[in-house]
Design an enzyme around this catalytic site. Structure first.
Site, PDB file in Angstrom:
ATOM      1  N   LYS A 235       6.665  -4.084  -4.105  1.00  0.00           N
ATOM      2  CA  LYS A 235       8.080  -3.714  -4.035  1.00  0.00           C
ATOM      3  C   LYS A 235       8.569  -3.671  -2.599  1.00  0.00           C
ATOM      4  O   LYS A 235       9.648  -4.154  -2.289  1.00  0.00           O
ATOM      5  CB  LYS A 235       8.271  -2.347  -4.708  1.00  0.00           C
TER       6      LYS A 235
ATOM      7  N   LYS B 289      14.182 -14.743  -9.771  1.00  0.00           N
ATOM      8  CA  LYS B 289      13.892 -13.755 -10.822  1.00  0.00           C
ATOM      9  C   LYS B 289      12.955 -14.364 -11.864  1.00  0.00           C
ATOM     10  O   LYS B 289      11.988 -13.736 -12.276  1.00  0.00           O
ATOM     11  CB  LYS B 289      15.171 -13.286 -11.556  1.00  0.00           C
TER      12      LYS B 289
ATOM     13  N   ARG C  42       5.324   0.107  -6.102  1.00  0.00           N
ATOM     14  CA  ARG C  42       5.292  -0.701  -4.877  1.00  0.00           C
ATOM     15  C   ARG C  42       4.358  -1.895  -4.996  1.00  0.00           C
ATOM     16  O   ARG C  42       4.419  -2.812  -4.190  1.00  0.00           O
ATOM     17  CB  ARG C  42       4.835   0.171  -3.697  1.00  0.00           C
TER      18      ARG C  42
ATOM     19  N   HIS D 191      20.056 -36.503  -4.797  1.00  0.00           N
ATOM     20  CA  HIS D 191      19.277 -36.757  -3.571  1.00  0.00           C
ATOM     21  C   HIS D 191      17.797 -36.456  -3.780  1.00  0.00           C
ATOM     22  O   HIS D 191      17.064 -36.257  -2.816  1.00  0.00           O
ATOM     23  CB  HIS D 191      19.854 -35.933  -2.413  1.00  0.00           C
TER      24      HIS D 191
ATOM     25  N   CYS E  74       0.825  -1.207   0.000  1.00  0.00           N
ATOM     26  CA  CYS E  74       0.000   0.000   0.000  1.00  0.00           C
ATOM     27  C   CYS E  74       0.863   1.262   0.000  1.00  0.00           C
ATOM     28  O   CYS E  74       1.984   1.270   0.501  1.00  0.00           O
ATOM     29  CB  CYS E  74      -0.864   0.022   1.246  1.00  0.00           C
TER      30      CYS E  74
ATOM     31  N   GLU F  72       9.353 -14.898 -10.468  1.00  0.00           N
ATOM     32  CA  GLU F  72       8.542 -13.728 -10.109  1.00  0.00           C
ATOM     33  C   GLU F  72       8.093 -12.915 -11.309  1.00  0.00           C
ATOM     34  O   GLU F  72       7.010 -12.331 -11.274  1.00  0.00           O
ATOM     35  CB  GLU F  72       9.223 -12.845  -9.058  1.00  0.00           C
TER      36      GLU F  72
ATOM     37  N   GLU G  72      18.939 -16.976  -6.713  1.00  0.00           N
ATOM     38  CA  GLU G  72      18.478 -15.657  -7.138  1.00  0.00           C
ATOM     39  C   GLU G  72      17.961 -15.713  -8.589  1.00  0.00           C
ATOM     40  O   GLU G  72      16.938 -15.103  -8.917  1.00  0.00           O
ATOM     41  CB  GLU G  72      19.618 -14.639  -6.976  1.00  0.00           C
TER      42      GLU G  72
ATOM     43  N   ASN H  38      -1.789   2.157   5.923  1.00  0.00           N
ATOM     44  CA  ASN H  38      -0.883   1.060   5.538  1.00  0.00           C
ATOM     45  C   ASN H  38      -0.630   0.220   6.778  1.00  0.00           C
ATOM     46  O   ASN H  38      -0.491   0.772   7.877  1.00  0.00           O
ATOM     47  CB  ASN H  38       0.475   1.599   5.075  1.00  0.00           C
ATOM     48  N   GLY H  39      -0.489  -1.084   6.584  1.00  0.00           N
ATOM     49  CA  GLY H  39      -0.221  -1.953   7.730  1.00  0.00           C
ATOM     50  C   GLY H  39      -1.431  -2.829   8.014  1.00  0.00           C
ATOM     51  O   GLY H  39      -2.357  -2.926   7.197  1.00  0.00           O
TER      52      GLY H  39
ATOM     53  N   TRP I  68      -2.922  -2.727  -1.520  1.00  0.00           N
ATOM     54  CA  TRP I  68      -2.497  -4.091  -1.850  1.00  0.00           C
ATOM     55  C   TRP I  68      -3.258  -4.971  -0.860  1.00  0.00           C
ATOM     56  O   TRP I  68      -2.991  -4.939   0.338  1.00  0.00           O
ATOM     57  CB  TRP I  68      -0.987  -4.206  -1.654  1.00  0.00           C
TER      58      TRP I  68
END
Ligand code: M6R
Length: 610
Positions: free
Chosen positions: A605, A487, A27, A506, A2, A490, A483, A100-101, A75
Site C-alpha cells: 500500500k 486497476k 500495507r 501506430h 514493511c 493489479e 487508471e 523499514n527501508g 515485504w
C-alpha cells in the site's frame, strides 16, 4: 510495505503488538515477527512467513510475554521470503531490531562486521543494524549512544526500533527516510510506522523528523535531532476514526472504498466550495498570494496518483491557462530537469510517504521552485509536513492496496486548484461556472454511477478467461483509461494496456482479435466523433468492445460491442465519473478470478522504499 509496531508498558504487550500488525496488514507484506523482553530479562522471538494470523496462532500456541516488544511485517527486498529473513533480527541474542527501508551500504557493513567476528543468519540488510549496534555497545557506549554511533554508518533509508536485553527500561528508535510515529499512552508508550497501528491504544502522536533518534521509556520520550541535540517535536491529536479499519459489512475494503466515494468527495468539497466558487486559501495559509504568481505547474507522483496528475494537466492547460508538466517521481528525481520561472511543484500521494515522491519534493527544494503544494490523504505524513502548502483530500483511511477514493478526491482537489489558478490567469466565466456547477453535482452523480454495479458484474464474467486487455480514451479520459488498466492488472492480474485511442493505428491495432477485450471510455465531448472512428477501426479487425458511454453519444450494443450507459454529466467532472465503472469492473473481475483483492500479490500500500 514493511510495518513496525513497538510497545513499552507495565502490562504484557503481545496483544497490542499483534493488533498493531493486523492493522498494518493493508500495507502488504510476506512475513511477520515479534520479539519480547520480559521482566526477568528473557528475550524471545517468534517469526512466521505468511499472514499475521500464522504468527498470532504461534504466539497463542506457545504463549510468550513481555513488557517491551517490537514487531514487524516484512515485504521482502533483500533476501527471499523465509523465516530467517523475517524481522526482528538479533545480535548475539542480546540486541533485537526491526527495520523499514533499505541500508544501501549493507554489503560493506556486513564485510566489516564479519571481519570483527559477527556471523549472519539472514540475507537481509537489517541484520547489519543489529550487529553494528552490538559492536558499538562492545566499544563501551550505552544503548542510546550506540544507536547514535551506528546510524552514522548507515547509508540509505531506515525507520528502526532497537531493544537491548541488558537495558530493559527503554526502546531506542531512529528515523531517516522511513516514517516513524511515537504514540503516547498513560504510563506506557508506543512506536509504529503508521498511526493506524496504534489507534486502539492512543490518539496522541509525535512524528519523528529526518535524522531523529529517540529514547522511549514507559513514562518519557526524549528526541535528539541529527546533531545529537535534544529537540521538542509537536504532539498531535489524531482524528482518524478508531474503526476506520472496519469493512462496514462489505466483502472487501476496496468495495467499501468504492462505495464511499460520493461521501468522501462531498467531505472534500465541504467548506471549500461555495455557491459561486472556492473559498479563500483552501490550499493553505497564504495560498492565494502564493498561487497569484504561479505561471507553471510541475506535477510529480507515482502510480494512481500520477494518473490524477495526468488528468490535471488537461484541466490546468485547458481551463486555467497555466502550463503544466507531469512526471513519474522516480524519473524526475534522477534527471536534470528544466525549472520554468514561477513554477509550483505539486506532489500527489495517498500515503504522503511514497519514497520517490518524497525524494522528488526534497530535490525540488534545491532547484528553485517558487513553492510546493502536496495533494495528500494522510495528515501529518512526510509530504504534508515538508511541503509549503497542503491540500488534504479527506478521503479517510484507504486500506485496499488498489487506490480508489484517494484518486477521485485527488481529482476533486485538482478541479479546485484549476479554479484557484484560473482566477489569476484569465479563466473564462463560462469555464469557471461549468467547473463550479460540475463540482456541486459531483457527489450525486457519483451516487448515480454506482447504480451501474449489476450491469458491470454481468460484464465481468466475460473477462474472467482473458489474459490481455486494452483500454482506450481520448483527451482527459486517456489518463482515466490508464487508471482503469492499472486497476485491472493489479487486482485481477490480467495484462492491461491503455492507449490514447488516436495511437491505435501506430501499433496496438496489431493486437486486436476476439481474445483481446477493448474497453472504451466515451463521454459525450468534443472528441466523440474522433473516438467513434477509433472504435470502427477496432470493429473492422474483429475486436470485442466494452464501451462506457454517455447515452447521448448514441452507441448501440451489438454482437461486437457492449454498451454501458454512464449517467450524463458535465465535461469537467466526466473523468471522475468514468473512473467508477472501471473500478467496479476490475473489482468484479478479480472476484470471479478469486484473487486477494485487498492485498494483491507482490504489492504494498505504501511504497516507502525506492
Ligand atoms: O501513496 P501514493 O499515492 O503516493 O502511492 C503511489 C502508488 O504507489 C499508488 O498510487 C499505487 O499505484 C496504487 N496503490 C495503485 O492502485
Amino acid at each position: 510495505m514493511c510495518g513496525i509496531v513497538g510497545a513499552i508498558a507495565e502490562r504484557n504487550v503481545v496483544e497490542i503488538l499483534l493488533e498493531g500488525l493486523k492493522r498494518l496488514e493493508y500495507r502488504g507484506y510476506d512475513s511477520a515477527g515479534v520479539a519480547l523482553l520480559d521482566g526477568e530479562g528473557n528475550l524471545t522471538r517468534t517469526r512466521r512467513t505468511g499472514k499475521v494470523k500464522e504468527l498470532a496462532d504461534a504466539l497463542h500456541t506457545h504463549p510468550s510475554k513481555g513488557n517491551i516488544g517490537i514487531a514487524h511485517t516484512r515485504w521482502a527486498t533483500h533476501g527471499g521470503v523465509t523465516e530467517a529473513n523475517a524481522h526482528p533480527h538479533f545480535s548475539s541474542d542480546r540486541i533485537a531490531v526491526v527495520h523499514n527501508g533499505i541500508i544501501e551500504n549493507y554489503q560493506r557493513l556486513r564485510s566489516e562486521l564479519a571481519a570483527k567476528g559477527y556471523g549472519f543468519d539472514s540475507d537481509t540488510d537489517t541484520e547489519s543494524i543489529a550487529h553494528q549496534v552490538h559492536y558499538e555497545l562492545d566499544q563501551g557506549a550505552d544503548l542510546l549512544q550506540a544507536v547514535h554511533n551506528a546510524v552514522k554508518k548507515f547509508e540509505g533509508a531506515y525507520g528502526t526500533v532497537i531493544i537491548d536485553k541488558n537495558d530493559p527500561e527503554r526502546m531506542i528508535v531512529a528515523r531517516s527516510g522511513s516514517p516513524l510515529v511515537i504514540g503516547f499512552g498513560i504510563g506506557e508508550n508506543f512506536i509504529a510506522s503508521d498511526q493506524m497501528a496504534l489507534l486502539p491504544v492512543t490518539r496522541r502522536f509525535m512524528y519523528l523528523e529526518e535524522g531523529d533518534v529517540a529514547e522511549v521509556t514507559r513514562t518519557n520520550v526524549t528526541v535528539y535531532d541529527q546533531d545529537g541535540q535534544i529537540v521538542q517535536r509537536d504532539i498531535v491529536e489524531s482524528d482518524i476514526e478508531h474503526d476506520a479499519g472496519d469493512k462496514a459489512g462489505y466483502r472487501h475494503y476496496m468495495l467499501k472504498e468504492i462505495h464511499e466515494q460520493p461521501t468522501v468527495v462531498r467531505n472534500c468539497l465541504q467548506g471549500r466550495l461555495g455557491e459561486h466558487g472556492i473559498s479563500p486559501n483552501i490550499f493553505g495559509q497564504d495560498a492565494d498570494s502564493i498561487l497569484d504568481n504561479i505561471k507553471h505547474v510541475q506535477i510529480v507522483a507515482c502510480g494512481t496518483s500520477y494518473h490524477s496528475g495526468m488528468t490535471a494537466k488537461y484541466w490546468l492547460e485547458q481551463y486555467a491557462n497555466v502550463s503544466c508538466n507531469v512526471e513519474i517521481a522516480s524519473e524526475f528525481r534522477y534527471r536534470k530537469s528544466f525549472v520554468h520561472p514561477n513554477s509550483l511543484l505539486v506532489t500527489i500521494s495517498q500515503s504522503g510517504e511514497t519514497a520517490d515522491t518524497l525524494a522528488a519534493l526534497r530535490l525540488a527544494k534545491s532547484l528553485g521552485y517558487s513553492s510546493s503544494l502536496t495533494i495528500c490523504n494522510v495528515p501529518g505524513s512526510s509530504l504534508v509536513r515538508e511541503s509549503d502548502l497542503a491540500f488534504m483530500t479527506l478521503a479517510g483511511a484507504e486500506i485496499g492496496v488498489a487506490s480508489t477514493k484517494a484518486f477521485t478526491t485527488q481529482l476533486t482537489g485538482f478541479l479546485m486548484l484549476t479554479l484557484a489558478l484560473g482566477k489569476h490567469n484569465g479563466m473564462s466565466e463560462t469555464d469557471h461556472k461549468a467547473i463550479v456547477d460540475g463540482l456541486h453535482s459531483l457527489p450525486s452523480k457519483l451516487e448515480e454511477t454506482l447504480s451501474l454495479t449489476q450491469g458491470i458484474k454481468d460484464l465481468a464474467e466475460e473477462f474472467a478467461d482473458k489474459h490481455h486487455s486494452l483500454f482506450l480514451g481520448r483527451g482527459d479520459q486517456y489518463p482515466i483509461a490508464m487508471e482503469g488498466a492499472l486497476k485491472l492488472k493489479e487486482i485481477s492480474y490480467i495484462h492491461a494496456e491503455a492507449y490514447a485511442s488516436g495511437e491505435l493505428k501506430h501499433g496496438p491495432l496489431a493486437l486486436i482479435d476476439d481474445e483481446m477485450p477493448v474497453i472504451v471510455v466515451a463521454p459525450n465531448n468534443e472528441l466523440l466523433e474522433k473516438l467513434k472512428s477509433n472504435v470502427e477501426e477496432v470493429r473492422a479487425r474483429g475486436g470485442i468492445m466494452y464501451v462506457f458511454a454517455d447515452k447521448e453519444a448514441h452507441f448501440q450494443s451489438d454482437n461486437t460491442m457492449r454498451v454501458i450507459n454512464v449517467p450524463h454529466c458535465s465535461a469537467a467532472i466526466a473523468p471522475i465519473i468514468y473512473t467508477l465503472p472501471l473500478q467496479l469492473l476490475s473489482y468484479y473481475v478479480a472476484i470471479i478470478k478469486g484473487t486477494d483483492v485487498d492485498q494483491p500479490r507482490n504489492l504494498a500500500k505504501s511504497v516507502t522504499v525506492e
